[in-house]
Write a protein that holds these residues in place. Structure first.
Motif, short mmCIF file in Angstrom:
data_model
loop_
_atom_site.label_atom_id
_atom_site.label_comp_id
_atom_site.label_asym_id
_atom_site.label_seq_id
_atom_site.Cartn_x
_atom_site.Cartn_y
_atom_site.Cartn_z
N ILE A 7 -17.54 -26.74 -41.84
CA ILE A 7 -16.99 -25.45 -41.22
C ILE A 7 -17.94 -24.36 -41.45
N GLY A 8 -17.71 -23.34 -40.48
CA GLY A 8 -18.63 -22.33 -40.55
C GLY A 8 -18.46 -21.35 -39.44
N ASN A 9 -19.08 -20.19 -39.76
CA ASN A 9 -18.68 -19.08 -38.59
C ASN A 9 -20.20 -18.56 -38.04
N ASN A 10 -21.08 -19.16 -38.67
CA ASN A 10 -22.57 -18.60 -38.20
C ASN A 10 -22.92 -20.16 -37.46
N PRO A 11 -22.80 -19.86 -35.99
CA PRO A 11 -23.40 -21.18 -35.27
C PRO A 11 -24.84 -21.50 -35.58
N GLU A 15 -25.41 -25.42 -37.05
CA GLU A 15 -26.12 -26.32 -36.38
C GLU A 15 -27.28 -27.02 -37.20
N THR A 16 -28.19 -25.81 -38.00
CA THR A 16 -29.21 -26.43 -38.78
C THR A 16 -28.68 -27.33 -39.81
N MET A 22 -27.57 -35.11 -40.73
CA MET A 22 -27.86 -36.17 -39.79
C MET A 22 -29.30 -36.88 -39.91
N LYS A 23 -30.14 -36.04 -40.22
CA LYS A 23 -31.36 -36.70 -40.48
C LYS A 23 -31.49 -37.65 -41.89
#
Length: 126
Positions: A7-11, A15-16, A22-23
């Motif tokens: 969860i987060g509020n800084n898109p 994403e980073t 995922m890597k």
């Protein structure tokens, strides 16, 4: 680990973080969450809302109460419960019911005091 929620509020930071994870780990991105451990999640413009309505309905069906009408149930803060010796009850049945209600308090803090009181009383039945 089976499930992980980000969860987060800084898109861009979000994403980073997701790309890095995922890597590093074998992961699948399933997008926005809809359900997690029995909790329904609805993401809307005005906020994220959680409920356990399906779980609550299942509890009512399991214990034969689906036809009952809902009411508010205020609980006295110093209420003391006592066993009625004239009624034979199955403690296992009520422990299963109380356990189900304890999980429901995740999204229903309004029933927390009543469930806490009953849970404390059930511990004295052993």
């Amino acid at each position: 680990m089976d499930d992980l929620i980000f969860i987060g509020n800084n898109p861009s930071m979000f994403e980073t973080f997701k790309e890095n994870k995922m890597k590093e780990f074998e992961m699948t991105n399933i997008g926005f969450i809809a359900h997690f451990v029995g909790i329904e999640v609805k993401q809307q413009e005005d906020g994220i809302f959680i409920s356990q309505s399906a779980y609550a309905t299942d509890i009512l069906k399991k214990f034969g109460m689906e036809k009952y009408n809902p009411i508010t149930t205020p609980v006295e803060s110093e209420l003391e419960l006592r066993k009625n010796e004239d009624i034979d009850v199955d403690p296992t049945y009520f422990k299963i019911l109380v356990g189900s209600l304890r999980y429901l308090t995740c999204t229903r803090p309004d029933i927390l005091e009543g469930v806490r009181l009953i849970n404390r009383y059930m511990e004295t039945l052993d």
